[in-house]
Enzyme design. Sequence first.
Site, PDB file in Angstrom:
ATOM      1  N   SER A 151       0.845  -1.187   0.000  1.00 28.09           N
ATOM      2  CA  SER A 151       0.000   0.000   0.000  1.00 28.09           C
ATOM      3  C   SER A 151       0.877   1.231   0.000  1.00 28.09           C
ATOM      4  O   SER A 151       2.043   1.188   0.413  1.00 28.09           O
ATOM      5  CB  SER A 151      -0.894   0.003   1.245  1.00 28.09           C
ATOM      6  OG  SER A 151      -1.455   1.273   1.470  1.00 28.09           O
ATOM      7  N   TYR A 181       0.762  -0.278  10.791  1.00 27.33           N
ATOM      8  CA  TYR A 181       0.278  -0.584   9.439  1.00 27.33           C
ATOM      9  C   TYR A 181       1.356  -0.268   8.407  1.00 27.33           C
ATOM     10  O   TYR A 181       1.619  -1.066   7.502  1.00 27.33           O
ATOM     11  CB  TYR A 181      -0.987   0.214   9.149  1.00 27.33           C
ATOM     12  CG  TYR A 181      -1.536  -0.012   7.757  1.00 27.33           C
ATOM     13  CD1 TYR A 181      -2.068  -1.241   7.382  1.00 27.33           C
ATOM     14  CD2 TYR A 181      -1.529   1.018   6.818  1.00 27.33           C
ATOM     15  CE1 TYR A 181      -2.573  -1.448   6.105  1.00 27.33           C
ATOM     16  CE2 TYR A 181      -2.036   0.820   5.541  1.00 27.33           C
ATOM     17  CZ  TYR A 181      -2.557  -0.415   5.191  1.00 27.33           C
ATOM     18  OH  TYR A 181      -3.046  -0.613   3.917  1.00 27.33           O
TER      19      TYR A 181
END
Length: 318
Positions: A158, A183
Amino acid sequence: MTTPQHKIGSGFGATSTADDVLHGIDLSGKLAIVTGGYSGIGLAATRALTAAGAHVVVPARRRAAAEEALKDVDGAEVDELDLGDLASVRGFAERFLATGRTADIVITNAGIMACPETRVGPGWEAQFATNHLGHYALVNLLWPAIERGRGRVVSLSSVGHRRSPIRWDDVHFERGYDKWAAYGQAKTANVLFAVHLDALAKDAGVRAFAVHPGGILTPLQRHLTREEMIGEGWMDEQGNVLATFKTPEQGAATEVWAATSPRLAGMGGVYCEDCDIAEAATDPEARSGVRSYATDPGEAARLWALSAQLTGIDAFAR
């Protein structure tokens, strides 16, 4: 330093769909494994791959939900897998290998984002464990089937990788938890995994790619409050979506393109976005491109060694 991170002019872009990139590609006789292939972009990828003729195995933590989501998808098969549980990962791999089948494509699509502090296994931080370590173990355990396929492994990363490199001094956030940094670290790990897997596997004819699918509103956002999504600029006070999000079919396009495109023959170990190889990011504020720490071969080798140590699994150990 030279980098392979340069666009190749694929002919596709941010609005291309998974069906678009598969147009004219016949996957009959091919088998793909897509983790999380029953929700969000994973479901869109499964639908597109099966429509192109592939048989898709979908390992799922919520088996009943997966079977319901895929009940009308011919060519999809569901099995059980909890990426946060190494015994579950090993169980799925053993069941698959026992069938004697070949894995032509593996897409490590499943993941969690910005969840509350959670520990799994021997106290591992859940995002690093689920998004990276579980997939690291899965690919290594499936290596005999992947090697026979001489195909591709696609690791879902991502743009969130820009939030953190690997925190070598505190990988599991034992000295204070930050859900977004966790994350970011996990998404950086997903890129580094592809970089080193490609280096190890290319002589066997297997190539690996990392992918940023783009911004898509899916169940991945389930841990975020409305206030947080307003703060990210994704919606206004009334709940109206502000950001330009891709559809799930557009979000699935880059992972499917990386898994199948003939334009990528002979390539690997790169980060892709919008159905092309991404450029290296030079602007720290940029929301596109890949940070140098996420593609550094030394960092990739170091992460592989740590992952092997933590899981006790390494298909390439001498």
